[in-house]
Design an enzyme around this catalytic site. Structure first.
Site, PDB file in Angstrom:
ATOM      1  N   TYR A 179       1.126  -1.621   0.058  1.00 19.38           N
ATOM      2  CA  TYR A 179       0.128   0.021  -0.096  1.00 19.38           C
ATOM      3  C   TYR A 179       0.714   1.045   0.128  1.00 19.38           C
ATOM      4  O   TYR A 179       1.784   1.445   1.048  1.00 19.38           O
ATOM      5  CB  TYR A 179      -1.177  -0.486   1.122  1.00 19.38           C
ATOM      6  N   ASP A 184      16.236   7.719   6.210  1.00 15.07           N
ATOM      7  CA  ASP A 184      14.486   7.856   5.514  1.00 15.07           C
ATOM      8  C   ASP A 184      14.554   7.016   3.955  1.00 15.07           C
ATOM      9  O   ASP A 184      13.938   7.334   3.604  1.00 15.07           O
ATOM     10  CB  ASP A 184      13.803   9.757   5.990  1.00 15.07           C
ATOM     11  N   GLN A 188      10.681  14.242  12.523  1.00 17.63           N
ATOM     12  CA  GLN A 188       9.755  14.080  12.282  1.00 17.63           C
ATOM     13  C   GLN A 188       8.116  14.754  12.536  1.00 17.63           C
ATOM     14  O   GLN A 188       7.357  14.205  12.098  1.00 17.63           O
ATOM     15  CB  GLN A 188      10.105  12.929  13.310  1.00 17.63           C
ATOM     16  N   GLN A 211     -10.745  -0.067   0.916  1.00 20.71           N
ATOM     17  CA  GLN A 211     -11.579  -0.760  -0.036  1.00 20.71           C
ATOM     18  C   GLN A 211      -9.560  -1.272  -0.885  1.00 20.71           C
ATOM     19  O   GLN A 211      -9.754  -2.789  -1.229  1.00 20.71           O
ATOM     20  CB  GLN A 211     -12.109   0.015  -1.264  1.00 20.71           C
ATOM     21  N   ASN A 234      -3.263   6.159   5.642  1.00 22.62           N
ATOM     22  CA  ASN A 234      -3.917   7.061   6.642  1.00 22.62           C
ATOM     23  C   ASN A 234      -4.868   5.914   7.963  1.00 22.62           C
ATOM     24  O   ASN A 234      -4.951   4.763   8.245  1.00 22.62           O
ATOM     25  CB  ASN A 234      -5.233   7.876   6.298  1.00 22.62           C
ATOM     26  N   HIS A 284       6.558  15.434  10.480  1.00 22.95           N
ATOM     27  CA  HIS A 284       4.623  14.666   9.565  1.00 22.95           C
ATOM     28  C   HIS A 284       3.706  14.599   9.583  1.00 22.95           C
ATOM     29  O   HIS A 284       2.564  14.936   9.091  1.00 22.95           O
ATOM     30  CB  HIS A 284       5.818  13.117  10.230  1.00 22.95           C
ATOM     31  N   GLU A 299       0.757 -37.490  28.523  1.00 23.57           N
ATOM     32  CA  GLU A 299      -0.840 -36.167  27.701  1.00 23.57           C
ATOM     33  C   GLU A 299      -2.426 -36.609  27.534  1.00 23.57           C
ATOM     34  O   GLU A 299      -3.387 -36.738  27.300  1.00 23.57           O
ATOM     35  CB  GLU A 299      -0.350 -35.534  26.473  1.00 23.57           C
ATOM     36  N   SER A 327       4.954   9.112  13.827  1.00 18.71           N
ATOM     37  CA  SER A 327       6.350   9.097  13.667  1.00 18.71           C
ATOM     38  C   SER A 327       7.093   9.167  15.108  1.00 18.71           C
ATOM     39  O   SER A 327       7.027  10.261  16.187  1.00 18.71           O
ATOM     40  CB  SER A 327       6.992   9.566  12.900  1.00 18.71           C
ATOM     41  N   HIS A 358      -1.480 -40.969  19.531  1.00 15.46           N
ATOM     42  CA  HIS A 358      -0.119 -40.200  19.098  1.00 15.46           C
ATOM     43  C   HIS A 358       1.239 -41.143  19.832  1.00 15.46           C
ATOM     44  O   HIS A 358       1.578 -41.154  18.709  1.00 15.46           O
ATOM     45  CB  HIS A 358       0.483 -38.750  19.946  1.00 15.46           C
ATOM     46  N   GLU A 360      11.187   4.799  17.872  1.00 13.10           N
ATOM     47  CA  GLU A 360      11.247   4.686  16.673  1.00 13.10           C
ATOM     48  C   GLU A 360      12.731   4.672  15.825  1.00 13.10           C
ATOM     49  O   GLU A 360      13.384   4.155  15.742  1.00 13.10           O
ATOM     50  CB  GLU A 360      10.259   4.568  15.850  1.00 13.10           C
ATOM     51  N   HIS A 361      13.264   6.366  15.775  1.00  9.00           N
ATOM     52  CA  HIS A 361      15.056   7.141  15.981  1.00  9.00           C
ATOM     53  C   HIS A 361      15.375   6.582  16.516  1.00  9.00           C
ATOM     54  O   HIS A 361      14.918   7.769  17.768  1.00  9.00           O
ATOM     55  CB  HIS A 361      14.135   7.771  14.793  1.00  9.00           C
TER      56      HIS A 361
END
Length: 436
Positions: free
Chosen positions: A134, A365, A263, A195, A218, A266, A419, A241, A424, A331-332
């Site tokens: 995506y 990045d 950052q 979709q 999003n 963003h 068991e 971010s 088995h 994250e960074h």
């Protein structure tokens, strides 16, 4: 209008609670968004192409008589590659080469070994048949995300990479299509939103179902990915971010301010944190923030992010800075210090670690080589950057010799009967040689 950044001091009694409040981020999905996404996914699952066409017309104001019309040909991708300015084409190719070179070193191979009685054990590593990517469209177009998601899949040997990208009002971003051409994406559909996620997860008459969906989007896309997880694999549910900078106070404060901005620009929820044992340096960086902010194109977004979610944290020393960083699991993480290698030994949790004063997070990045798809919201405690390994799966290989089946069958028999699983036990016992 000056920005006032939150100040925290690790020596204060209530520091832990202040830090927890700073890091808190509500990722709960709005009930209305959830309902909308579930409706869209159900429609795509049950009505296929027709539902995709209706939602594409409704949300992207793009009318087509068939989903096939929404597919971009390989020649169209090449046309985009030729249409963009040469400096962009060269930059994309250089970034792609570095990303590919780095990820080729991650590839895992199948392996086997034989034990003393001839039993063969091992692991077969196999790429996914098909991956879905995506890519945000319209104004938020990120060709770098195409490279970071598609190249590891191709290096892993994924048979087919299907990209979906919305083109609201028919707005096509040639830079994104050019990146798809360079990365070797197999098919591109101009479909977006929940979709598109549904089409990739369930398949339609025209869009094939994939095994894993990766890539940012999003709130509707993120919610849809969460909903289809289990039917397909996903990379992660990414939060806002984040950047955390540990600085000894000897880096140019303008550099640090701009790194924090990188950052913050963003979105308003992004989080920028600076940790330093030098209180005067924290003041200097805050002064740089206010000096540089009016020069930024996305000043309003940065101002909101810095006001609501940023922090300047004073610590006793770099060792304490590392401890606070590990609590945050960013994250960074930039180690803007004299000896980053020494401080690296203290770091346990971070998505990507940027070593030294010259290593701006922004390089990561785009073109450093390692992946920019990273764990957020503290998930670096247990998650890793996107990589080749995310597009490979592992199958265990077990091949007993007669001697091995006899020896281990006796072990399995005892455990299975313990068991209460008689079938088995007897299945294993059939392979045991008589002791007579």
């Amino acid at each position: 209008m000056t920005v006032s950044i939150k100040r925290l001091n690790a020596s204060q009694a209530d520091f832990n609670s202040q830090l927890a409040t700073l890091l808190a981020w509500d990722d709960s999905v709005d009930h209305q968004v959830n309902e909308s996404v579930r409706h869209i996914l159900h429609q795509v699952k049950t009505r296929g192409d027709q539902a995709v066409l209706e939602f594409t017309e409704k949300f992207d104001r793009l009318t087509a008589s068939s989903v096939a019309e929404l597919e971009m040909s390989q020649s169209r991708l090449q046309q985009a590659l030729e249409a963009i300015p040469q400096n962009q084409r060269v930059a994309l190719q250089q970034a792609a080469d570095r990303v590919r070179d780095y990820h080729e070193r991650q590839e895992q191979k199948s392996w086997q070994y034989q034990d003393e009685d001839g039993t063969v054990l091992g692991q077969k590593v196999t790429p996914l048949d098909r991956a879905g990517l995506y890519v945000p469209g319209g104004k938020a177009a990120y060709p770098s995300s195409v490279l970071m998601n598609a190249i590891p899949a191709k290096v892993a040997g994924v048979g087919e990479v299907i990209m979906v990208v919305p083109t609201p009002d028919g707005l096509v971003n040639d830079l994104v299509l050019a990146a798809a051409a360079i990365a070797g994406v197999d098919r591109v559909f101009t479909v977006g939103g929940a979709q598109a996620v549904g089409a990739l997860a369930y398949g339609t008459e025209t869009i094939p179902a994939v095994d894993k969906i990766v890539g940012p989007g999003n709130i509707y896309v993120a919610t849809a990915k969460r909903e289809v997880f289990g039917t397909v694999g996903i990379d992660m549910i990414a939060g806002p971010s984040e950047i955390l900078v540990i600085c000894d106070g000897k880096t140019n404060p303008d550099w640090i301010a701009m790194d924090l901005f990188s950052q913050a620009e963003h979105d308003e929820q992004a989080q920028s944190i600076l940790i330093s044992p030098d209180a005067e340096f924290l003041d200097a960086v805050e002064a740089s923030i206010n000096k540089l902010l009016p020069t930024m194109e996305r000043a309003d977004i940065i101002r909101t992010s810095m006001t609501d979610r940023a922090a300047l944290i004073h610590v006793a020393d770099l060792n304490e800075a590392a401890k606070v960083s590990n609590r945050i699991a960013p994250e960074h993480l930039e180690l803007s210090v004299e000896s980053p290698e020494a401080l690296l030994e203290e770091i346990r949790h971070a998505g990507a670690i940027f070593m030294g004063r010259y290593t701006a997070e922004a390089l990561g990045d785009y073109c450093a080589g390692p992946n920019h798809v990273l764990p957020t919201s503290g998930t670096a405690r247990f998650s890793s950057p996107l990589g080749v390994y995310d597009f490979q799966k592992r199958s265990s290989i077990i091949g007993f010799s007669a001697k091995g089946a006899d020896r281990m069958g006796r072990v399995a028999s005892v455990l299975a009967r313990g068991e209460g699983l008689t079938a088995h036990a007897r299945s294993a016992e059939y392979r045991i040689k008589s002791d007579e």
